[in-house]
Design an enzyme around this catalytic site. Structure first.
Site, PDB file in Angstrom:
ATOM      1  N   ALA A  10       0.808  -1.217   0.000  1.00  0.00           N
ATOM      2  CA  ALA A  10       0.000   0.000   0.000  1.00  0.00           C
ATOM      3  C   ALA A  10       0.841   1.267   0.000  1.00  0.00           C
ATOM      4  O   ALA A  10       0.375   2.324  -0.416  1.00  0.00           O
ATOM      5  CB  ALA A  10      -0.935  -0.008   1.205  1.00  0.00           C
ATOM      6  N   SER A  11       2.101   1.175   0.449  1.00  0.00           N
ATOM      7  CA  SER A  11       2.935   2.378   0.525  1.00  0.00           C
ATOM      8  C   SER A  11       4.147   2.341  -0.403  1.00  0.00           C
ATOM      9  O   SER A  11       4.748   3.373  -0.675  1.00  0.00           O
ATOM     10  CB  SER A  11       3.419   2.607   1.963  1.00  0.00           C
ATOM     11  OG  SER A  11       4.172   1.497   2.426  1.00  0.00           O
ATOM     12  N   ASP A 235      -0.534 -10.266  -0.834  1.00  0.00           N
ATOM     13  CA  ASP A 235       0.815 -10.125  -0.282  1.00  0.00           C
ATOM     14  C   ASP A 235       1.001 -10.895   1.018  1.00  0.00           C
ATOM     15  O   ASP A 235       2.093 -11.408   1.289  1.00  0.00           O
ATOM     16  CB  ASP A 235       1.217  -8.654  -0.125  1.00  0.00           C
ATOM     17  CG  ASP A 235       0.205  -7.811   0.622  1.00  0.00           C
ATOM     18  OD1 ASP A 235      -0.749  -8.361   1.205  1.00  0.00           O
ATOM     19  OD2 ASP A 235       0.358  -6.568   0.615  1.00  0.00           O
ATOM     20  N   THR A 236      -0.051 -11.025   1.814  1.00  0.00           N
ATOM     21  CA  THR A 236       0.085 -11.813   3.045  1.00  0.00           C
ATOM     22  C   THR A 236       0.279 -13.290   2.729  1.00  0.00           C
ATOM     23  O   THR A 236       1.046 -13.986   3.399  1.00  0.00           O
ATOM     24  CB  THR A 236      -1.139 -11.631   3.960  1.00  0.00           C
ATOM     25  OG1 THR A 236      -1.362 -10.237   4.170  1.00  0.00           O
ATOM     26  CG2 THR A 236      -0.922 -12.309   5.298  1.00  0.00           C
ATOM     27  N   THR A 257       2.369  -2.367   6.566  1.00  0.00           N
ATOM     28  CA  THR A 257       1.288  -1.400   6.749  1.00  0.00           C
ATOM     29  C   THR A 257       0.223  -1.988   7.668  1.00  0.00           C
ATOM     30  O   THR A 257      -0.315  -1.317   8.549  1.00  0.00           O
ATOM     31  CB  THR A 257       0.677  -1.017   5.386  1.00  0.00           C
ATOM     32  OG1 THR A 257       1.700  -0.446   4.569  1.00  0.00           O
ATOM     33  CG2 THR A 257      -0.437  -0.018   5.563  1.00  0.00           C
ATOM     34  N   ASN A 294      -6.324  -9.485  11.757  1.00  0.00           N
ATOM     35  CA  ASN A 294      -5.885  -8.261  11.093  1.00  0.00           C
ATOM     36  C   ASN A 294      -5.712  -7.164  12.142  1.00  0.00           C
ATOM     37  O   ASN A 294      -6.662  -6.838  12.863  1.00  0.00           O
ATOM     38  CB  ASN A 294      -6.952  -7.844  10.082  1.00  0.00           C
ATOM     39  CG  ASN A 294      -6.381  -7.385   8.773  1.00  0.00           C
ATOM     40  OD1 ASN A 294      -5.517  -8.052   8.196  1.00  0.00           O
ATOM     41  ND2 ASN A 294      -6.827  -6.258   8.290  1.00  0.00           N
ATOM     42  N   GLN A 302       3.685   5.113   9.763  1.00  0.00           N
ATOM     43  CA  GLN A 302       3.818   5.723   8.436  1.00  0.00           C
ATOM     44  C   GLN A 302       3.110   7.075   8.387  1.00  0.00           C
ATOM     45  O   GLN A 302       3.623   8.045   7.815  1.00  0.00           O
ATOM     46  CB  GLN A 302       3.248   4.787   7.373  1.00  0.00           C
ATOM     47  CG  GLN A 302       4.070   3.523   7.163  1.00  0.00           C
ATOM     48  CD  GLN A 302       3.327   2.464   6.366  1.00  0.00           C
ATOM     49  OE1 GLN A 302       2.203   2.676   5.915  1.00  0.00           O
ATOM     50  NE2 GLN A 302       3.946   1.309   6.193  1.00  0.00           N
TER      51      GLN A 302
END
EC number: 2.7.1.5
Length: 474
Positions: A10-11, A235-236, A257, A294, A302
């Site tokens: 995400a970043s 991605d996880t 993130t 989660n 961030q």
């Protein structure tokens, strides 16, 4: 053989190159790194997907310039977000980011005519307002009516480069539209949002060869011949594949993130307790289940850095936090107010004021507040997870960018009373790559690949402070 992980969070995003050397040792080299983020356009927070496509092409061109004429590549990104395409395969608009406010109230609205515990039993997925189910409920009806296909972000990127449309299963599971038992689209939920399964391309397993790069489509770039393999594209899912866990009794914390705390298992858990605690049963490679919680994660740090115009790096914030008193300020990191506030610093300060705590004002105090609160949350959820899975964890593998934070690693060990093994920091890229290697018969299975990860990427071990453990037991 050259393998390339196109790993986009995400970043930030990166292209990482890898080969398999003698004695099953893996190399890993960064080829290209770039920023990612969403921006407001047309009243919505949107991802600049065209910029991501361009950055991937720049990275592939760098590979060609380094002398590589052919490579394999896999794409992983965050989950739940999607692109809508018309009948000609043209994108209708830039994809809306999951942190957009359009889904505020969507869960409550949905629950008035559809029980959430029923939804959980059907899908096994945590109830989160940003899940694709709720995004589609909030989607503009006119836009949805024009859509011929829906592609999740990594599948859309794969389509751009190869012309092939698929829906990769590990990422699709996060949508909250697949039935956990039948492992297919849940008709009752599709009816609720007014779509049919024809909206989605065929479901495929990770490790499936997607196709070759259509170089003629990108003639302005000098690109290598590239064969795309559909990896575990959430991605996880790739981060868990890249975790060097061995034997029994280990859990993982994918720290980026988001913080994803869980175990790899073959059993789903859709019990009332799991529903109440909002644990999720996401799908992994080889028909495994990522049973996890989660947690808000490094997003908080961030945002603190961003609001201060990056006056301090993440490493500097950690150093400043070390000098602060422990547990002076504590927040509930999963409070929805921290999902996408206009000013994270003010939100943290307001939370502390409203709960009768001292208000953190310095960068170090704010960072220490976040680190203490995250470590405390990890400790709480570790206990809950052990109860839900009826297992005793003896080691926690922290992987991802957050594994470089030695202060948070030690706090996690101290609060949880468990040995922490930190690294590799590029577990997602590594998991992406080993999935490609398994697909091309470089490894026979995941166990063999994980042994190679273990010897190829040294990790650092953190032991719980026995004094803190004694205080905890008292």
């Amino acid at each position: 053989m050259i393998f390339v992980a196109i790993d986009i969070g995400a970043s930030s995003g990166r292209l990482m190159k890898s080969t398999k050397e003698a004695e099953d040792r893996l190399t890993l080299e960064e080829v290209h790194r770039f920023r990612n983020g969403f921006h407001n356009k047309g009243g919505y927070e949107r991802w600049n997907i065209d910029s991501l496509i361009q950055e991937i092409l720049i990275g592939l061109e760098k590979l060609k310039q380094s002398g590589i004429d052919h490579c394999f590549a896999g794409i992983d990104t965050w989950g739940v977000d999607y692109c809508l395409l018309d009948e000609e395969g043209e994108r209708l608009n830039e994809p809306i980011a999951y942190r957009d406010e359009r889904t505020i109230g969507a869960v409550e609205c949905f629950s008035k005519h559809y029980p959430l515990d029923k939804l959980y039993k059907q899908t096994g997925i945590q109830i989160q307002p940003f899940n694709t189910l709720f995004q589609l409920i909030a989607e503009e009806k006119k836009q949805l009516s024009k859509a011929h296909k829906l592609l999740l972000i990594p599948d859309y990127l794969g389509f751009v480069f190869t012309g092939k449309m698929v829906t990769e299963k590990t990422n699709a599971s996060t949508m909250q539209l697949l039935n956990v038992t039948t492992r297919d689209w849940e008709p009752e939920l599709l009816q609720q949002i007014g779509v049919t399964k024809d909206l989605f391309p065929s479901l495929i397993d990770p490790g499936t060869v997607l196709g070759d790069l259509k170089k003629e489509k990108f003639a302005e770039y000098d690109l290598p011949d590239t064969t795309f393999i559909t990896v575990a594209s959430h991605d996880t899912a790739s981060a868990v594949l890249g975790t060097p866990g061995q034997g029994e009794g280990w859990g993982y914390l994918s720290s980026g993130t988001w913080s994803l705390l869980g175990v790899e298992t073959n059993r789903r858990n859709v019990s009332k307790y799991a529903f109440t605690e909002n644990y999720t049963n996401e799908w992994g490679a080889s028909h495994t289940v990522r049973f996890l919680k989660n947690i808000m994660g490094m997003w908080l740090i961030q945002e603190i850095a961003r609001i201060q115009d990056y006056k301090y790096s993440y490493a500097q914030l950690a150093e400043l936090a070390k000098k602060e008193s422990p547990k002076k300020h504590m927040i509930n990191v999963n409070d929805p107010r921290f999902l996408n506030p206009k000013n994270m610093i003010k939100e943290i300060q307001d939370y502390c004021f409203e709960t009768g705590q001292p208000v953190p004002t310095t960068a170090g105090a704010l960072a220490r507040c976040v680190y203490d609160s995250l470590a405390f949350c990890y400790a709480q959820e570790r206990v809950t997870m052990e109860q839900l899975t009826d297992t005793k964890l003896t080691k926690l593998h922290i992987v991802g960018g957050g594994s470089n934070n030695r202060l948070l690693n030690q706090l996690t060990a101290d609060h949880s009373g468990i040995t922490v093994e930190a690294g590799p920091s590029e577990a997602t890229a590594i998991g992406n790559i080993v999935m490609q290697m398994i697909s091309t018969k470089q490894f026979k299975d995941l166990s063999e690949a994980r042994r190679a990860i273990k010897v190829s990427f040294p990790c650092e071990t953190f032991y719980p402070d026995p004094t803190i453990k004694k205080m905890r037991s008292e």
